[in-house]
Write a protein that holds these residues in place. Structure first.
Motif, PDB file in Angstrom:
ATOM      1  N   LYS A 167       0.829  -1.203   0.000  1.00  0.00           N
ATOM      2  CA  LYS A 167       0.000   0.000   0.000  1.00  0.00           C
ATOM      3  C   LYS A 167       0.863   1.253   0.000  1.00  0.00           C
ATOM      4  CE  LYS A 167      -3.782  -2.218   2.581  1.00  0.00           C
ATOM      5  NZ  LYS A 167      -4.831  -2.082   1.549  1.00  0.00           N
ATOM      6  N   ASP A 171      -1.208   4.432   4.198  1.00  0.00           N
ATOM      7  CA  ASP A 171      -2.106   3.286   4.324  1.00  0.00           C
ATOM      8  C   ASP A 171      -1.343   2.057   4.818  1.00  0.00           C
ATOM      9  OD1 ASP A 171      -4.192   4.835   3.401  1.00  0.00           O
ATOM     10  OD2 ASP A 171      -3.903   4.241   1.311  1.00  0.00           O
ATOM     11  N   PRO A 458      -2.565  -2.032  -5.515  1.00  0.00           N
ATOM     12  CA  PRO A 458      -2.149  -0.644  -5.703  1.00  0.00           C
ATOM     13  C   PRO A 458      -1.598  -0.413  -7.106  1.00  0.00           C
ATOM     14  CG  PRO A 458      -0.534  -1.855  -4.423  1.00  0.00           C
ATOM     15  CD  PRO A 458      -1.709  -2.761  -4.581  1.00  0.00           C
TER      16      PRO A 458
END
Length: 466
Positions: A167, A171, A458
């Protein structure tokens, strides 16, 4: 003249009144706090001294005194058997000593020595508080159920952790902290196991060995939690060690009904070609749980029937024929599962001689397990359970006056079925088909999970985040 005297008196009164509202100087506050401390009034002394810890002139000595006062409060709370509150006060004491030591710029001061003396009781109080909280959280749960749930959670964490590292920084930090808390909860699992060993294991040598393994499992979980919180890439391997410890204890504590159910789960997962769990091949896991079932079943059955006979006069013991069938089926199941784990040329030839493909062997295994589960004794239902089932399934209720002869015949048939050993069958019945359907559903769910992870992955550095 009188007017001047009057004005002078008025200004003097105003000045005196204003002087009463002036805040005390840091030195005055310090003296007041020290006086309260010397008088034994720790609570007020702490309240007085704390604001000074941020003062430039008095911050260092105020922090050191505040640390000493917090330490004294913590000791009192520990003696009062309140480890959670004591841990908070020890932490505050450590913070005070740390500020004072920092102000001394590394010199060997009493504050630095007091800081080192505070760490051990702080850790002890925190550990005791966590143990108390864990005992309350797991109250009423059996050790085998506690470990089984923890092991399943560890498997989920192993699947979640790699994506947490991928992430974006903010995050990733939040995800790592959440994972660390989950790992700390895995460390709590070992407390009730420790209590169970102390209560049930009479062989001292065995008890010592189990306590060592429990301590190792607890430390491994804490190590994993620390590494996860730091976003350490080795956190994954540390968590894998935690899961391995839990799996070993799960295998050790599991009871026969759950063991044969785990064997069925492993077999369906092997047939569906689901990913391994922490490097364990499903075809190797399945016979291992069947072996546990076979080893524990006779003693478990004896204890189970003793308990049920004492608890209810309606309990009907398992027939000798049914017991023999369970033992035989478990042996056949284990042999077939081991052949699936490592099929030799001779094994493949034997399958071909019976007209079996590999899928037929899986079907045979699952059907045998279904038969075992159907034969295993179950506690009789009490009146409340029977009434609840009747309310949930009113269509299954029958008028006792309707076809009484048929009911009697059904009862006789069921008794004959339980008493007579079953002839060898190809085991392609509905139960096996249901288990195979479950395997397919599990495979479909796994494919959906993989798609979801890909959708939530991601963006790469070269992709735009619109």
């Amino acid at each position: 003249m009188k007017t001047s005297i009057f004005l002078f008196a008025a200004f003097a009164a105003i000045a005196a009144f204003a002087g009463q509202d002036e805040e005390p100087t840091p030195s005055e506050t310090w003296n007041k706090g020290v006086a309260e401390y010397l008088a034994g009034d720790v609570t007020n002394a702490l309240a007085t001294i704390k604001p000074l810890t941020l003062e430039r002139t008095h911050g260092a000595r105020a922090s050191e005194l505040a640390g000493a006062l917090e330490f004294a409060e913590a000791r009192g709370l520990q003696q009062a058997d309140d480890p959670a509150a004591a841990a908070e006060r020890y932490a505050a004491a450590a913070a005070g000593f740390q500020r004072a030591a920092f102000a001394a710029e590394g010199a060997d001061t009493p504050a630095l020595r007091n800081l080192s003396r505070t760490i051990r009781p702080l850790e002890d109080a925190k550990a005791q508080a966590r143990t108390r909280a864990a005992a309350k959280r797991f109250e009423g749960q059996s050790p085998d159920k506690i470990v089984a749930e923890a092991q399943r959670d560890a498997v989920k964490m192993l699947a979640d952790y790699p994506s947490a590292l991928e992430k974006r920084p903010a995050d990733a930090i939040a995800a790592a902290e959440a994972m660390a808390k989950r790992a700390e909860r895995l460390a709590d699992v070992w407390a009730p196991l420790e209590s169970a060993v102390a209560a049930s294991v009479t062989n001292e040598q065995v008890a010592v060995e189990l306590r060592k393994r429990i301590d190792g499992g607890r430390e491994a979980a804490r190590d994993a939690a620390a590494k996860m919180e730091d976003l350490d890439p080795s956190g994954g391997s540390a968590l894998a060690a935690v899961e391995k410890n839990l799996f070993d204890f799960h295998t050790m504590l599991i009871l026969p009904p759950e063991a044969i159910a785990e064997s069925a789960r492993a077999t369906t997962n092997a047939f569906a070609n689901l990913p391994q769990e922490n490097g364990r091949n499903w075809n190797a896991v399945a016979p291992a749980f069947t072996s546990v079932f076979r080893a524990k079943f006779p003693q478990w059955l004896e204890m189970f029937e003793q308990q049920q006979s004492q608890a209810s006069t309606n309990y009907v013991p398992l027939t000798a024929e049914a017991k023999e069938e369970i033992i035989r089926l478990a042996e056949e199941t284990g042999n077939l599962q081991m052949s699936l784990a490592d099929p030799s040329p001779a094994t493949l030839t034997a399958w071909a001689g019976q007209g079996w493909e590999k899928e037929d062997v899986y079907t045979n295994v699952l059907a045998k397990i279904a038969r075992i589960e159907g034969l295993l004794p179950k506690p009789p239902q009490d009146a409340n359970q029977q009434q609840q089932q009747q309310q949930e399934n009113p269509q299954q209720q029958q008028n006792p006056q309707d076809e009484p002869q048929n009911d009697e015949r059904q009862q006789d048939d069921s008794q004959d079925e339980q008493q007579q050993p079953q002839e060898e069958q190809p085991y392609d019945d509905d139960a096996a088909e249901a288990l195979m359907q479950r395997a397919q559903e599990r495979n479909d769910e796994h494919e959906e999970e993989k798609k979801a992870r890909l959708m939530n992955a991601p963006l790469s550095p070269n992709e735009r985040d619109w």
